[in-house]
Design an enzyme around this catalytic site. Structure first.
Site, short mmCIF file in Angstrom:
data_model
loop_
_atom_site.label_atom_id
_atom_site.label_comp_id
_atom_site.label_asym_id
_atom_site.label_seq_id
_atom_site.Cartn_x
_atom_site.Cartn_y
_atom_site.Cartn_z
N HIS A 121 4.05 8.79 108.13
CA HIS A 121 3.39 9.97 108.21
C HIS A 121 1.86 9.44 108.59
O HIS A 121 1.47 8.42 108.22
CB HIS A 121 3.34 10.68 106.95
CG HIS A 121 2.55 11.89 106.79
ND1 HIS A 121 1.12 11.72 106.04
CD2 HIS A 121 2.83 13.21 107.03
CE1 HIS A 121 0.87 13.38 106.27
NE2 HIS A 121 1.68 13.94 106.78
N SER A 321 19.04 15.64 104.55
CA SER A 321 17.79 16.33 105.13
C SER A 321 18.05 17.70 105.47
O SER A 321 19.01 18.21 106.22
CB SER A 321 17.34 15.30 106.16
OG SER A 321 16.24 15.93 106.84
C1 LIG Z 1 3.98 15.48 104.36
C2 LIG Z 1 3.90 14.14 104.28
C3 LIG Z 1 3.04 13.44 103.56
C4 LIG Z 1 1.94 13.92 103.30
O1 LIG Z 1 1.95 14.69 102.12
P1 LIG Z 1 0.59 15.83 101.75
O2 LIG Z 1 1.36 16.31 100.45
O3 LIG Z 1 0.77 16.77 102.65
O4 LIG Z 1 -0.56 15.03 101.78
C5 LIG Z 1 3.23 11.99 103.62
N1 LIG Z 1 4.40 11.43 103.98
C6 LIG Z 1 5.33 12.12 104.39
C7 LIG Z 1 6.56 11.37 104.85
C8 LIG Z 1 5.34 13.66 104.69
O5 LIG Z 1 6.23 14.39 105.25
#
Ligand SMILES: *Cc1c(COP(=O)(O)O)cnc(C)c1O
Length: 376
Positions: A121, A321
């Protein structure tokens, strides 16, 4: 303010509420569970709640929800098979959890190098930038899981340095799960002793504990784990859970005279409503209820894949998933259903608020798109 002025701003808010309400059931591409009920918590809006300081030690500021925060952390640690010597706190979301993880890892290993997946991410890149960490990218297999050969190449290249390894327990794009066991075997084979493993489990972190698998995910096997609260659980306020070991936390905490508490979190003042929200969420439902919801979502993902394939759309889903991947459709559909896209692929996520009916409608739109483009 006159009565008329009050009426005007309240009308504007009511209109906006109706506007937003009308949109929520069409959101198919982002992992926000739209189905929750925390009405009972409305009255807490009258208080200036602040969970400043350590999640497990009350500060001198009395309007806090730390007891509930600690309960939530206890519940999540137990989901990951750790009943003692754990520590964690409720963050503002997966992003803060990831940033804190890298900060903690770099506190332990100042010259550590961050190894992360090309499907990580964007918050991981941000955490690397904020902490000015050296880093190296691991490539992924076709399903989005890291390429263990490329991981091994990186381990050999940087073996002289402590390794800070960020694994995806469900990538954002395809929901692929990196195998902690495989990674640990590679580290053992090369006698790597100084390493830190952080698992980013934003969405799937609240799915895996409620379905049958043999992934053997325990907090004791890794250093930290992050989960988003507003994704699978559902929350009107973005929030997240960060979990680690108590002894790692001790390296970071500082005693703050002014607060009469330890400062051990990334932020100083921390909102305390999400602790109540997450606490309420885990009271409202039993483990069996969560198992049923997870089962429903995974089955719905299977349903969507089968139906899309039947209509000639090349759709697929990773194990455990709810992220259904298919070729990128046209802009109109992307906008209408808030479908998420990445390069030439798109995905929808079968979250608890989605139904067979909404999937059918979405697929009907996709079919029209394909006909117009001469695919059918
Ligand atoms: C959505 C997501 C994040 C970030 O999370 P937030 O709560 O939106 O800050 C981090 N890692 C992964 C794998 C995600 O899917």
């Amino acid at each position: 303010m006159t009565q008329k002025q009050i009426k005007t701003y309240q009308d504007l808010l009511i209109n906006e509420y109706r506007n937003l309400l009308g949109k929520k059931n069409l959101i198919a591409g982002y992992p926000e569970n739209q189905r929750f009920n925390y009405k009972f918590l409305n009255k807490f809006f009258r208080l200036s709640i602040n969970n400043v300081g350590d999640s497990f030690q009350a500060s001198n500021y009395p309007l806090n929800t730390l007891k509930f925060e600690a309960d939530v952390i206890k519940y999540f640690s137990a989901l990951y098979n750790k009943k003692k010597d754990y520590w964690g706190y409720i963050t503002s979301g997966g992003t803060e959890s990831n940033l804190f993880a890298i900060h903690l890892a770099r506190t332990k290993f100042q010259n550590g190098i961050v190894l992360y997946s090309s499907h990580s991410h964007y918050s991981i890149m941000k955490a690397i930038a904020v902490t000015r960490s050296q880093n190296s990218l691991i490539s992924v297999q076709e399903n989005g899981e890291i390429d263990y050969f490329d991981f091994e190449r990186n381990v050999l290249k940087y073996r002289k340095r402590p390794l800070i390894i960020v694994l995806n327990i469900g990538t954002t794009i395809t929901g692929a799960i990196d195998r902690v066991e495989n990674v640990k075997i590679i580290l053992q084979n090369h006698n790597i002793e100084k390493y830190y493993i952080h698992c980013d489990a934003a969405l799937h972190g609240f799915i895996l504990p409620f379905c049958k698998h043999s992934l053997n995910l325990s907090l004791d096997k890794i250093d930290s784990l992050s989960i988003s609260g507003h994704k699978f659980i559902g929350s009107p306020i973005p929030c997240g859970i960060f979990l680690t070991h108590f002894k790692l936390k001790k390296m970071i905490e500082k005693n703050i005279d002014y607060l009469r508490a330890y400062d051990s979190t990334l932020l100083g003042s921390r909102e305390g409503l999400s602790s109540l929200i997450l606490w309420t969420a885990i009271q409202q439902k039993t483990k069996q209820d969560f198992q049923n919801i997870v089962k429903y979502c995974l089955k719905l993902a299977e349903y969507a894949v089968q139906k899309m394939v039947k209509f000639g759309i090349h759709a697929w889903v990773n194990n455990f998933s709810p992220i259904v991947v298919f070729p990128k459709p046209n802009e109109k559909i992307i906008k209408k259903w808030s479908i998420a896209t990445y390069q030439n692929i798109a995905h929808i996520i079968t979250m608890p608020h989605m139904t067979k009916k909404s999937i059918d409608k979405l697929i009907a739109d996709l079919q029209i798109d394909m006909k117009q483009n001469g695919f059918l």
